[in-house]
Design a protein around this motif. Structure first.
Motif, PDB file in Angstrom:
ATOM      1  N   ILE A 179      -7.412  14.249 -23.568  1.00  0.00           N
ATOM      2  CA  ILE A 179      -7.184  12.958 -22.932  1.00  0.00           C
ATOM      3  C   ILE A 179      -7.713  13.035 -21.499  1.00  0.00           C
ATOM      4  CG2 ILE A 179      -5.437  11.324 -22.174  1.00  0.00           C
ATOM      5  CD1 ILE A 179      -3.686  12.314 -24.444  1.00  0.00           C
ATOM      6  N   PRO A 180      -8.581  12.152 -21.101  1.00  0.00           N
ATOM      7  CA  PRO A 180      -9.028  12.179 -19.706  1.00  0.00           C
ATOM      8  C   PRO A 180      -7.892  11.780 -18.767  1.00  0.00           C
ATOM      9  CG  PRO A 180     -10.066  10.382 -20.917  1.00  0.00           C
ATOM     10  CD  PRO A 180      -9.240  11.141 -21.892  1.00  0.00           C
ATOM     11  N   LEU A 181      -7.806  12.473 -17.662  1.00  0.00           N
ATOM     12  CA  LEU A 181      -6.785  12.160 -16.662  1.00  0.00           C
ATOM     13  C   LEU A 181      -7.251  10.971 -15.818  1.00  0.00           C
ATOM     14  CD1 LEU A 181      -5.966  15.814 -15.637  1.00  0.00           C
ATOM     15  CD2 LEU A 181      -4.567  14.296 -17.039  1.00  0.00           C
ATOM     16  N   PRO A 182      -6.338  10.120 -15.380  1.00  0.00           N
ATOM     17  CA  PRO A 182      -6.734   8.916 -14.632  1.00  0.00           C
ATOM     18  C   PRO A 182      -7.208   9.250 -13.225  1.00  0.00           C
ATOM     19  CG  PRO A 182      -4.365   9.122 -14.650  1.00  0.00           C
ATOM     20  CD  PRO A 182      -4.890  10.212 -15.545  1.00  0.00           C
ATOM     21  N   ARG A 183      -8.184   8.490 -12.744  1.00  0.00           N
ATOM     22  CA  ARG A 183      -8.611   8.598 -11.347  1.00  0.00           C
ATOM     23  C   ARG A 183      -7.880   7.572 -10.491  1.00  0.00           C
ATOM     24  NH1 ARG A 183     -13.217  11.789 -10.612  1.00  0.00           N
ATOM     25  NH2 ARG A 183     -14.247  12.278 -12.557  1.00  0.00           N
ATOM     26  N   ILE A 184      -7.464   6.456 -11.136  1.00  0.00           N
ATOM     27  CA  ILE A 184      -6.779   5.390 -10.416  1.00  0.00           C
ATOM     28  C   ILE A 184      -5.649   4.856 -11.295  1.00  0.00           C
ATOM     29  CG2 ILE A 184      -6.996   3.052  -9.481  1.00  0.00           C
ATOM     30  CD1 ILE A 184     -10.178   4.468  -9.560  1.00  0.00           C
ATOM     31  N   LEU A 185      -4.489   4.725 -10.703  1.00  0.00           N
ATOM     32  CA  LEU A 185      -3.360   4.054 -11.353  1.00  0.00           C
ATOM     33  C   LEU A 185      -2.838   3.010 -10.373  1.00  0.00           C
ATOM     34  CD1 LEU A 185      -1.307   6.991 -12.908  1.00  0.00           C
ATOM     35  CD2 LEU A 185      -2.721   5.346 -14.127  1.00  0.00           C
ATOM     36  N   HIS A 186      -2.425   1.865 -10.894  1.00  0.00           N
ATOM     37  CA  HIS A 186      -1.830   0.865 -10.013  1.00  0.00           C
ATOM     38  C   HIS A 186      -0.760   0.094 -10.769  1.00  0.00           C
ATOM     39  CE1 HIS A 186      -4.252  -2.509 -11.732  1.00  0.00           C
ATOM     40  NE2 HIS A 186      -5.101  -1.517 -11.972  1.00  0.00           N
ATOM     41  N   VAL A 187       0.229  -0.350 -10.023  1.00  0.00           N
ATOM     42  CA  VAL A 187       1.319  -1.129 -10.596  1.00  0.00           C
ATOM     43  C   VAL A 187       1.629  -2.279  -9.649  1.00  0.00           C
ATOM     44  CG1 VAL A 187       3.113   0.343  -9.572  1.00  0.00           C
ATOM     45  CG2 VAL A 187       3.656  -1.044 -11.563  1.00  0.00           C
ATOM     46  N   ARG A 188       1.804  -3.467 -10.226  1.00  0.00           N
ATOM     47  CA  ARG A 188       2.210  -4.653  -9.451  1.00  0.00           C
ATOM     48  C   ARG A 188       3.715  -4.833  -9.637  1.00  0.00           C
ATOM     49  NH1 ARG A 188      -0.854  -8.503  -7.393  1.00  0.00           N
ATOM     50  NH2 ARG A 188      -3.093  -8.314  -7.587  1.00  0.00           N
ATOM     51  N   TYR A 189       4.360  -5.260  -8.573  1.00  0.00           N
ATOM     52  CA  TYR A 189       5.798  -5.461  -8.619  1.00  0.00           C
ATOM     53  C   TYR A 189       6.119  -6.950  -8.709  1.00  0.00           C
ATOM     54  CZ  TYR A 189       5.573  -0.679  -7.087  1.00  0.00           C
ATOM     55  OH  TYR A 189       5.280   0.659  -7.000  1.00  0.00           O
ATOM     56  N   PRO A 190       7.026  -7.341  -9.600  1.00  0.00           N
ATOM     57  CA  PRO A 190       7.421  -8.750  -9.693  1.00  0.00           C
ATOM     58  C   PRO A 190       7.979  -9.227  -8.347  1.00  0.00           C
ATOM     59  CG  PRO A 190       8.289  -7.493 -11.549  1.00  0.00           C
ATOM     60  CD  PRO A 190       7.720  -6.501 -10.578  1.00  0.00           C
ATOM     61  N   PRO A 191       7.776 -10.503  -8.024  1.00  0.00           N
ATOM     62  CA  PRO A 191       8.188 -11.023  -6.709  1.00  0.00           C
ATOM     63  C   PRO A 191       9.646 -10.767  -6.341  1.00  0.00           C
ATOM     64  CG  PRO A 191       6.848 -12.634  -7.848  1.00  0.00           C
ATOM     65  CD  PRO A 191       7.091 -11.506  -8.822  1.00  0.00           C
ATOM     66  N   GLN A 192      10.538 -10.761  -7.289  1.00  0.00           N
ATOM     67  CA  GLN A 192      11.961 -10.563  -6.969  1.00  0.00           C
ATOM     68  C   GLN A 192      12.441  -9.133  -7.179  1.00  0.00           C
ATOM     69  OE1 GLN A 192      13.631 -12.863  -5.329  1.00  0.00           O
ATOM     70  NE2 GLN A 192      11.743 -14.033  -5.433  1.00  0.00           N
ATOM     71  N   SER A 193      11.529  -8.216  -7.413  1.00  0.00           N
ATOM     72  CA  SER A 193      11.917  -6.817  -7.628  1.00  0.00           C
ATOM     73  C   SER A 193      12.382  -6.192  -6.312  1.00  0.00           C
ATOM     74  CB  SER A 193      10.734  -6.021  -8.190  1.00  0.00           C
ATOM     75  OG  SER A 193       9.748  -5.872  -7.182  1.00  0.00           O
ATOM     76  N   PRO A 194      13.173  -5.123  -6.380  1.00  0.00           N
ATOM     77  CA  PRO A 194      13.614  -4.448  -5.149  1.00  0.00           C
ATOM     78  C   PRO A 194      12.430  -3.980  -4.289  1.00  0.00           C
ATOM     79  CG  PRO A 194      14.895  -3.681  -7.020  1.00  0.00           C
ATOM     80  CD  PRO A 194      13.798  -4.547  -7.569  1.00  0.00           C
ATOM     81  N   THR A 195      11.358  -3.519  -4.911  1.00  0.00           N
ATOM     82  CA  THR A 195      10.200  -3.050  -4.155  1.00  0.00           C
ATOM     83  C   THR A 195       9.514  -4.208  -3.440  1.00  0.00           C
ATOM     84  OG1 THR A 195       9.910  -1.266  -5.742  1.00  0.00           O
ATOM     85  CG2 THR A 195       8.051  -1.742  -4.318  1.00  0.00           C
ATOM     86  N   ALA A 196       9.338  -5.338  -4.121  1.00  0.00           N
ATOM     87  CA  ALA A 196       8.723  -6.511  -3.494  1.00  0.00           C
ATOM     88  C   ALA A 196       9.590  -7.020  -2.347  1.00  0.00           C
ATOM     89  CB  ALA A 196       8.494  -7.609  -4.524  1.00  0.00           C
ATOM     90  N   ARG A 197      10.896  -6.937  -2.486  1.00  0.00           N
ATOM     91  CA  ARG A 197      11.784  -7.362  -1.397  1.00  0.00           C
ATOM     92  C   ARG A 197      11.639  -6.470  -0.168  1.00  0.00           C
ATOM     93  NH1 ARG A 197      17.135  -7.682  -4.396  1.00  0.00           N
ATOM     94  NH2 ARG A 197      15.988  -7.635  -6.340  1.00  0.00           N
ATOM     95  N   LEU A 198      11.082  -5.278  -0.347  1.00  0.00           N
ATOM     96  CA  LEU A 198      10.803  -4.387   0.783  1.00  0.00           C
ATOM     97  C   LEU A 198       9.432  -4.676   1.403  1.00  0.00           C
ATOM     98  CD1 LEU A 198      12.110  -0.998  -0.653  1.00  0.00           C
ATOM     99  CD2 LEU A 198      13.181  -2.417   1.128  1.00  0.00           C
ATOM    100  N   GLY A 199       8.712  -5.672   0.858  1.00  0.00           N
ATOM    101  CA  GLY A 199       7.421  -6.068   1.409  1.00  0.00           C
ATOM    102  C   GLY A 199       6.224  -5.415   0.750  1.00  0.00           C
ATOM    103  N   ILE A 200       6.429  -4.837  -0.437  1.00  0.00           N
ATOM    104  CA  ILE A 200       5.354  -4.151  -1.155  1.00  0.00           C
ATOM    105  C   ILE A 200       5.063  -4.906  -2.448  1.00  0.00           C
ATOM    106  CG2 ILE A 200       4.656  -2.003  -2.276  1.00  0.00           C
ATOM    107  CD1 ILE A 200       6.716  -0.624  -0.338  1.00  0.00           C
TER     108      ILE A 200
END
Length: 85
Positions: A1-22
């Protein structure tokens, strides 16, 4: 399995992470034994306009305005960025 060079995740607007400004986290990986330039287009990450990011480890902020985001990575290393709201 090739290992990823890039991973990304979007956070829903009301998620705890989004509430921190991310709204998204982006990780860049170099699994090789040599220094490599790791690149990805902003559109692949879901952005058409420049984005403001913060290095997760150093807390340094920068604006990515180029069409392609490219970072040189040392062998067997990674970078982690948070896309700020």
């Amino acid at each position: 399995i090739p290992l990823p060079r890039i991973l990304h995740v979007r956070y829903p607007p009301q998620s705890p992470t989004a509430r921190l400004g991310i709204r998204q986290s982006i990780a860049l990986f170099n699994w090789e034994d040599e220094r490599r330039l790791i690149a990805v287009s902003r559109t692949r990450l879901g952005h058409t306009n420049p984005i403001r990011v913060r290095n997760f480890w150093t807390e340094e902020e920068e604006t990515w305005s180029e069409e392609f985001l490219a970072k040189p990575l040392d062998p067997r290393s990674a970078l982690l960025y948070d896309v700020l709201l």
